[in-house]
Design a protein around this motif. Structure first.
Motif, PDB file in Angstrom:
ATOM      1  N   VAL A  50       0.835  -1.425  -0.141  1.00  0.00           N
ATOM      2  CA  VAL A  50      -0.014   0.183   0.005  1.00  0.00           C
ATOM      3  C   VAL A  50       0.906   1.213  -0.117  1.00  0.00           C
ATOM      4  O   VAL A  50       0.724   2.226  -0.862  1.00  0.00           O
ATOM      5  N   ILE A  51       2.052   1.256   0.817  1.00  0.00           N
ATOM      6  CA  ILE A  51       2.704   2.538   1.107  1.00  0.00           C
ATOM      7  C   ILE A  51       3.480   2.743  -0.416  1.00  0.00           C
ATOM      8  O   ILE A  51       3.376   3.674  -0.826  1.00  0.00           O
ATOM      9  N   ALA A  52       4.198   1.653  -0.569  1.00  0.00           N
ATOM     10  CA  ALA A  52       5.006   1.750  -1.702  1.00  0.00           C
ATOM     11  C   ALA A  52       4.046   2.083  -3.206  1.00  0.00           C
ATOM     12  O   ALA A  52       4.461   3.180  -4.012  1.00  0.00           O
ATOM     13  N   GLY A  53       3.052   1.419  -3.253  1.00  0.00           N
ATOM     14  CA  GLY A  53       2.049   1.495  -4.608  1.00  0.00           C
ATOM     15  C   GLY A  53       1.388   2.822  -4.555  1.00  0.00           C
ATOM     16  O   GLY A  53       1.639   3.462  -5.704  1.00  0.00           O
ATOM     17  N   GLU A  54       1.018   3.301  -3.718  1.00  0.00           N
ATOM     18  CA  GLU A  54       0.077   4.391  -3.445  1.00  0.00           C
ATOM     19  C   GLU A  54       1.226   5.862  -3.656  1.00  0.00           C
ATOM     20  O   GLU A  54       1.052   6.936  -4.224  1.00  0.00           O
ATOM     21  N   LEU A  55       2.449   5.604  -3.154  1.00  0.00           N
ATOM     22  CA  LEU A  55       3.416   6.608  -3.032  1.00  0.00           C
ATOM     23  C   LEU A  55       4.067   6.803  -4.323  1.00  0.00           C
ATOM     24  O   LEU A  55       4.067   7.752  -5.174  1.00  0.00           O
ATOM     25  N   ALA A  56       4.198   5.395  -5.167  1.00  0.00           N
ATOM     26  CA  ALA A  56       4.596   5.698  -6.675  1.00  0.00           C
ATOM     27  C   ALA A  56       3.477   6.289  -7.508  1.00  0.00           C
ATOM     28  O   ALA A  56       4.080   7.027  -8.344  1.00  0.00           O
ATOM     29  N   ARG A  57       2.297   6.023  -7.233  1.00  0.00           N
ATOM     30  CA  ARG A  57       1.305   6.494  -8.050  1.00  0.00           C
ATOM     31  C   ARG A  57       1.295   8.220  -7.705  1.00  0.00           C
ATOM     32  O   ARG A  57       0.942   8.714  -8.750  1.00  0.00           O
ATOM     33  N   ARG A  58       1.502   8.781  -6.649  1.00  0.00           N
ATOM     34  CA  ARG A  58       1.424  10.118  -6.519  1.00  0.00           C
ATOM     35  C   ARG A  58       2.654  10.868  -6.881  1.00  0.00           C
ATOM     36  O   ARG A  58       2.911  11.957  -7.161  1.00  0.00           O
ATOM     37  N   ARG A  62       3.865   4.346 -12.590  1.00  0.00           N
ATOM     38  CA  ARG A  62       2.430   3.679 -13.174  1.00  0.00           C
ATOM     39  C   ARG A  62       2.660   2.446 -12.192  1.00  0.00           C
ATOM     40  O   ARG A  62       3.519   1.518 -12.196  1.00  0.00           O
ATOM     41  N   VAL A  63       1.477   2.199 -11.699  1.00  0.00           N
ATOM     42  CA  VAL A  63       1.357   1.127 -10.680  1.00  0.00           C
ATOM     43  C   VAL A  63      -0.049   0.463 -11.078  1.00  0.00           C
ATOM     44  O   VAL A  63      -1.211   1.421 -10.834  1.00  0.00           O
ATOM     45  N   PRO A  64      -0.515  -0.722 -11.098  1.00  0.00           N
ATOM     46  CA  PRO A  64      -1.841  -1.140 -11.107  1.00  0.00           C
ATOM     47  C   PRO A  64      -2.609  -0.677  -9.875  1.00  0.00           C
ATOM     48  O   PRO A  64      -1.996  -0.496  -8.885  1.00  0.00           O
ATOM     49  N   GLU A  65      -3.953  -0.346 -10.169  1.00  0.00           N
ATOM     50  CA  GLU A  65      -4.609  -0.042  -8.927  1.00  0.00           C
ATOM     51  C   GLU A  65      -4.839  -1.029  -7.853  1.00  0.00           C
ATOM     52  O   GLU A  65      -4.866  -2.144  -8.133  1.00  0.00           O
ATOM     53  N   LEU A  66      -4.807  -0.465  -6.492  1.00  0.00           N
ATOM     54  CA  LEU A  66      -4.802  -1.335  -5.351  1.00  0.00           C
ATOM     55  C   LEU A  66      -6.053  -1.188  -4.869  1.00  0.00           C
ATOM     56  O   LEU A  66      -6.799  -0.068  -5.044  1.00  0.00           O
ATOM     57  N   VAL A  67      -6.871  -2.320  -4.373  1.00  0.00           N
ATOM     58  CA  VAL A  67      -8.011  -1.977  -3.785  1.00  0.00           C
ATOM     59  C   VAL A  67      -8.219  -3.110  -2.548  1.00  0.00           C
ATOM     60  O   VAL A  67      -7.340  -4.051  -2.421  1.00  0.00           O
ATOM     61  N   THR A 205       1.149  11.366   4.650  1.00  0.00           N
ATOM     62  CA  THR A 205       0.040  11.469   5.797  1.00  0.00           C
ATOM     63  C   THR A 205      -1.186  10.946   5.046  1.00  0.00           C
ATOM     64  O   THR A 205      -1.982   9.931   5.282  1.00  0.00           O
ATOM     65  N   GLU A 206      -1.398  11.205   3.708  1.00  0.00           N
ATOM     66  CA  GLU A 206      -2.538  10.862   2.659  1.00  0.00           C
ATOM     67  C   GLU A 206      -2.240   9.359   2.614  1.00  0.00           C
ATOM     68  O   GLU A 206      -3.032   8.461   2.504  1.00  0.00           O
ATOM     69  N   VAL A 207      -0.702   9.018   2.243  1.00  0.00           N
ATOM     70  CA  VAL A 207      -0.649   7.537   1.517  1.00  0.00           C
ATOM     71  C   VAL A 207      -0.824   6.462   2.994  1.00  0.00           C
ATOM     72  O   VAL A 207      -1.390   5.527   2.951  1.00  0.00           O
ATOM     73  N   THR A 208      -0.110   6.970   3.952  1.00  0.00           N
ATOM     74  CA  THR A 208      -0.246   6.039   5.160  1.00  0.00           C
ATOM     75  C   THR A 208      -1.837   5.870   5.830  1.00  0.00           C
ATOM     76  O   THR A 208      -2.253   5.031   6.507  1.00  0.00           O
ATOM     77  N   GLY A 209      -2.326   6.983   5.402  1.00  0.00           N
ATOM     78  CA  GLY A 209      -3.921   6.891   5.999  1.00  0.00           C
ATOM     79  C   GLY A 209      -4.730   5.954   5.215  1.00  0.00           C
ATOM     80  O   GLY A 209      -5.911   5.653   5.738  1.00  0.00           O
ATOM     81  N   LEU A 210      -4.385   5.357   3.973  1.00  0.00           N
ATOM     82  CA  LEU A 210      -4.665   4.320   3.201  1.00  0.00           C
ATOM     83  C   LEU A 210      -4.591   3.072   4.001  1.00  0.00           C
ATOM     84  O   LEU A 210      -5.283   1.816   3.385  1.00  0.00           O
ATOM     85  N   ILE A 211      -3.827   2.630   4.917  1.00  0.00           N
ATOM     86  CA  ILE A 211      -3.514   1.257   5.492  1.00  0.00           C
ATOM     87  C   ILE A 211      -4.812   1.297   6.442  1.00  0.00           C
ATOM     88  O   ILE A 211      -5.096   2.042   7.412  1.00  0.00           O
ATOM     89  N   PRO A 212      -5.238   0.029   6.420  1.00  0.00           N
ATOM     90  CA  PRO A 212      -6.538  -0.454   7.187  1.00  0.00           C
ATOM     91  C   PRO A 212      -6.065  -0.305   8.673  1.00  0.00           C
ATOM     92  O   PRO A 212      -4.937  -0.955   8.829  1.00  0.00           O
ATOM     93  N   ASP A 213      -6.578   0.139   9.405  1.00  0.00           N
ATOM     94  CA  ASP A 213      -6.300  -0.001  11.051  1.00  0.00           C
ATOM     95  C   ASP A 213      -6.220  -1.426  11.529  1.00  0.00           C
ATOM     96  O   ASP A 213      -5.119  -1.543  12.088  1.00  0.00           O
ATOM     97  N   GLU A 214      -6.773  -2.464  11.127  1.00  0.00           N
ATOM     98  CA  GLU A 214      -6.556  -3.757  11.297  1.00  0.00           C
ATOM     99  C   GLU A 214      -5.399  -4.375  11.107  1.00  0.00           C
ATOM    100  O   GLU A 214      -4.971  -5.243  11.781  1.00  0.00           O
ATOM    101  N   TRP A 215      -4.710  -3.641   9.958  1.00  0.00           N
ATOM    102  CA  TRP A 215      -3.342  -4.261   9.688  1.00  0.00           C
ATOM    103  C   TRP A 215      -2.236  -3.410  10.750  1.00  0.00           C
ATOM    104  O   TRP A 215      -0.852  -3.956  10.536  1.00  0.00           O
TER     105      TRP A 215
END
Length: 273
Positions: A50-58, A62-67, A205-215
């Motif tokens: 999540v961190i690497a992929g969404e940081l790369a996107r910003r 190019r990174v495939p969409e993460l869901v 902050t935006e990127v790390t905010g995408l990590i689910p709390d449960e992880w």
């Protein structure tokens, strides 16, 4: 928050990687490569993705969409391999999906040329996240519609496996001498001048905010998920400032020794196919 989908059909395992992800169809009619929480690498591999992929996107890589991928193990009951069954049974609930790119090809540096500017950005980015899994042996890149796409970042951020020594580990040099893009003469300093100013506390902050709390819950040494997110932000922000000075590159093309005879023979045979 990442978009969330629900799996409806388990298609097949992908055995190339140690985490044994699977191709799974979802209720949005899409097909995803799913990485499971029950794999040996556990939830930290998904956090790294999540961190690497969404940081790369910003950073316009190019990174495939993460869901967020909700998975019920019952849809995988038809899988005959007991080891895969055990993995699926241990992975009920929230997992991570990556958009499946149909018709994509594994990147081969001997076949697909890459511009120096793009190679520079990717090498600098891999140094930032401490990615040890983008060598010429295992590039973890795909070519899709003639563009280069980055995948499989679960082995990055290796220092988060021991937070007590994380700062010292993240300050170590980054060896890019066997990077899959080293033959394209990357210039990490030029990439740093372009990308490092964009790696701000607000962006992280935006990127790390995408990590689910449960992880992030029950992480030793931290009271709350937000405390763990703060630790990731601080390390990456500190690293972005000067990691380009600590990258070890392979010799430039003109400075390299001739390839060994066995490699020349292999390349000639591959080109003749």
């Amino acid at each position: 928050m990442l978009r969330e989908v629900t799996g409806i059909r388990y298609v097949t395992p992908l055995r190339e990687g140690g985490s044994v992800p699977g191709v799974v169809e979802a209720d949005d009619l899409g097909t995803y490569v799913v990485k499971f929480t029950g794999a040996a690498q556990g939830r930290k591999a998904l956090i790294a993705e999540v961190i690497a992929g969404e940081l790369a996107r910003r950073l316009d890589l190019r990174v495939p969409e993460l869901v967020r991928f909700d998975f019920d193990p019952v849809i995988g009951l038809g899988e005959p391999d007991q080891e895969i069954q055990d993995l699926l049974k241990a992975s009920g609930g929230l997992n991570l999906g990556m958009d499946f790119l149909p018709g994509s090809l594994g990147f081969d540096p001997l076949v697909f040329p890459v511009e120096t500017a793009e190679a520079s950005r990717i090498v600098w980015f891999d140094a930032l996240i401490g990615n040890v899994d983008r060598s010429w042996r295992n590039p973890n890149m795909l070519v899709w519609h003639r563009d280069l796409w980055l995948i499989d970042h679960g082995a990055s951020l290796i220092w988060h496996h021991n937070w007590r020594t994380a700062r010292a580990a993240s300050d170590k040099p980054y060896d890019a001498s066997e990077h899959a893009l080293s033959r394209f003469d990357p210039d990490p300093a030029a990439a740093a001048a372009e990308l490092a100013p964009r790696v701000t506390d607000a962006l992280l902050t935006e990127v790390t905010g995408l990590i689910p709390d449960e992880w992030l819950t029950d992480e030793p040494g931290f009271d709350t998920p937000d405390d763990v997110r703060r630790a990731y932000r601080e390390l990456l922000l500190n690293r972005a400032a000067d990691v380009h000075r600590r990258i070890t590159l392979a010799p430039k093309q003109g400075e390299r020794q001739p390839p060994p005879e066995w490699l020349r023979t292999w390349v000639e045979g591959k080109n003749a196919q």
